[in-house]
Scaffold this motif. Structure first.
Motif, short mmCIF file in Angstrom:
data_model
loop_
_atom_site.label_atom_id
_atom_site.label_comp_id
_atom_site.label_asym_id
_atom_site.label_seq_id
_atom_site.Cartn_x
_atom_site.Cartn_y
_atom_site.Cartn_z
N SER A 1 0.84 -1.20 0.00
CA SER A 1 0.00 0.00 0.00
C SER A 1 0.87 1.25 0.00
O SER A 1 2.08 1.18 0.25
CB SER A 1 -0.92 0.01 1.23
N ASN A 2 0.27 2.37 -0.31
CA ASN A 2 1.00 3.64 -0.23
C ASN A 2 0.07 4.73 0.29
O ASN A 2 -1.14 4.70 0.05
CB ASN A 2 1.57 4.04 -1.60
N THR A 3 0.66 5.67 1.01
CA THR A 3 -0.11 6.77 1.57
C THR A 3 0.76 8.02 1.63
O THR A 3 1.99 7.92 1.68
CB THR A 3 -0.62 6.42 2.99
N TYR B 1 5.66 10.40 0.24
CA TYR B 1 4.78 9.23 0.39
C TYR B 1 5.51 8.13 1.16
O TYR B 1 6.73 8.13 1.26
CB TYR B 1 4.35 8.71 -0.98
N VAL C 1 5.47 3.88 1.18
CA VAL C 1 5.02 2.61 0.63
C VAL C 1 5.23 1.55 1.70
O VAL C 1 6.32 1.44 2.27
CB VAL C 1 5.79 2.25 -0.65
N ARG C 2 4.19 0.76 1.97
CA ARG C 2 4.27 -0.24 3.04
C ARG C 2 4.11 -1.64 2.45
O ARG C 2 3.17 -1.91 1.71
CB ARG C 2 3.19 0.01 4.09
N PRO D 1 -0.98 -1.58 -5.05
CA PRO D 1 -1.66 -0.28 -5.11
C PRO D 1 -2.07 0.09 -6.53
O PRO D 1 -1.42 -0.32 -7.50
CB PRO D 1 -0.59 0.69 -4.57
N LEU E 1 2.71 7.45 -8.13
CA LEU E 1 3.17 6.07 -8.11
C LEU E 1 2.51 5.33 -9.27
O LEU E 1 1.33 5.01 -9.22
CB LEU E 1 2.82 5.40 -6.78
N ILE F 1 9.60 -0.27 -8.33
CA ILE F 1 8.60 0.75 -8.06
C ILE F 1 8.81 1.87 -9.07
O ILE F 1 9.87 2.51 -9.09
CB ILE F 1 8.71 1.31 -6.63
N SER G 1 14.71 7.95 -1.81
CA SER G 1 14.09 6.83 -1.12
C SER G 1 15.02 6.21 -0.09
O SER G 1 16.24 6.22 -0.24
CB SER G 1 13.68 5.76 -2.14
N ASN H 1 10.27 5.08 2.47
CA ASN H 1 10.01 6.51 2.58
C ASN H 1 10.42 7.21 1.29
O ASN H 1 11.58 7.11 0.85
CB ASN H 1 10.79 7.09 3.76
#
Length: 430
Positions: A44-46, A54, A56-57, A94, A100, A116, A126, A140
């Motif tokens: 996921s990303n937020t 952003y 990314v998890r 995602p 992204l 990515i 990153s 990150n």
């Protein structure tokens, strides 16, 4: 008395059993934990809460053995998850967004490689770290200046996952035929083999080809990709000879290219090029085989690629020329079309590049070659993102390995067919 003693003894033993059960459960739980498969069930990303990028998890059920991150290009971040037991069944990725664009995974022997892809104009530095409260990995993406990101990415060398996931078993060609051969087959058997390829890096010397974003020259990209393609063939198909029309920044006229391939008695001619267009957002790979152009777009590409030949000889291919060729070389055209679609399939479904399809056009360089021949447009170097991809070692390796796999698959199919025909012919001679 004995009965009471028996019960008494039993009563004394039961507590020991109960006391042993928790230890047994702990042992079984620990044993299962050791052999449990780590599952990556979601990526996921937020947006960051401070608005500066952003996160990314990677949602994992257990920590992986280790991981690594690199950023070989401003719009490409690569990660390695080292753990042979990672399960990605039902993985949720995602959705594409402006920042992204895509996340891709590649199964390797020692874990997973991950790409990515960031959007155009999205500049982030990153780094990755473990979530303090669990087993998840966080990436990150911090907003940074374009020049800073470009300088930062230069320290990394991109990983080519395709080199590590090539199925060696698929590289095996049909076994040599052991059936008795008739005299005719013995005389012509060498001609029936698929054992020589001519690779033509488009343009060269005084002819730079298309000029792309920030002055990138087509001739430099085509030579680099051609050499990588040849290296893959030499390594994995050692019985196939690779012949280059050029190995340096030299020029061989279009009229001579086809004759060069004919003299080499090649089984396939592959001409490598890059596209250009006035609209910088146009992108995607195309594969051509010789024939009457079926669209205005194909006609425009044909005119550009044939322009050097016209300047040399003041000659232009007519529809009559192409019709005559199609009648005389229908077998070559059918094979060329088949190989073109195999290359296009590799670009689209394996290399995950945007495909603009397989097309026909009257390329002079293909017209001169009396053999199956295709012309590959790797992408648009007038598109900034595609230009960065095609000038990177990673991008060039991706496109070269995609073409290699198509050629390899065609050779396997060709050799199996020849072996079958030979066996049938030998049987009929008995």
């Amino acid at each position: 008395m004995t009965y009471r003693n028996h019960n008494s003894g039993l009563n004394m033993r039961i507590p020991h059993i109960y006391r042993a059960l928790p230890l047994l459960f702990i042992f079984l739980f620990s044993f299962a934990s050791v052999f449990a498969q780590t599952q990556l069930h979601r990526v996921s990303n937020t947006a960051r809460s401070d608005g500066m990028g952003y996160v990314v998890r990677y949602h994992l059920t257990a920590p992986v053995d280790s991981f690594d991150i690199l950023q070989p290009a401003p719009d490409l971040i690569q990660m390695v998850l080292y753990d042979e037991e990672i399960d990605t069944t039902g993985l949720e990725l995602p959705e594409e967004s402006e920042k992204l664009k895509e996340v891709r995974l590649y199964k390797l022997k020692y874990g997973y490689g991950i790409d990515i892809y960031l959007g155009n104009g999205a500049y982030y530095k990153s780094n990755a770290y473990l979530d303090q409260n669990g087993s998840d990995i966080l990436v990150n993406l911090e907003v940074a200046d374009q020049r800073e990101v470009e300088r930062y990415s230069q320290q990394f060398l991109a990983r080519n996952w395709y080199e590590e996931i090539v199925d060696e078993s698929a590289l095996e060609v049909a076994p040599p035929d052991t059936a008795p051969k008739n005299d005719f087959y013995y005389d012509v058997k060498d001609k029936l083999r698929f054992d020589k390829i001519v690779i033509d890096p488009g343009h060269g010397g005084w002819d730079p080809g298309s000029i792309g974003y920030k002055g990138v020259k087509e001739k430099e990209i085509t030579l680099a990709v051609a050499k990588k393609l040849g290296a893959y063939i030499n390594e994995h198909l050692p019985d196939v000879e690779v012949v280059y029309t050029r190995t340096d920044d030299s020029y061989l006229g279009l009229a001579e290219l086809g004759h060069f391939a004919n003299l080499a008695e090649a089984d396939l001619y592959v001409s490598i090029h890059c596209n250009s267009y006035r609209n910088q957002y146009v992108r995607g790979a195309e594969v051509y085989f010789l024939g009457l152009h079926k669209s205005d777009a194909s006609f425009e590409v044909m005119k550009r690629e044939n322009s050097v030949f016209k300047n040399e000889t003041d000659k232009e291919l007519t529809e009559e020329d192409l019709l005559v060729y199609e009648l005389a070389h229908s077998g070559y055209i059918a094979t060329s079309e088949k190989i073109a679609y195999m290359i296009e399939d590799q670009f689209k479904n394996r290399a995950q590049r945007k495909s603009r399809g397989v097309k026909q056009a009257g390329f002079q360089v293909l017209f001169e070659a009396s053999m199956p021949a295709v012309l590959v447009e790797l992408g648009f170097i007038t598109n900034p993102a595609e230009q960065r991809f095609l000038t990177s070692d990673y991008g060039q390796s991706i496109m070269a390995s995609a073409m290699f796999r198509a050629i390899r698959d065609y050779k396997v199919e060709y050799d199996q067919k020849q072996a079958y025909n030979t066996t049938s012919s030998s049987s009929n001679q008995k």
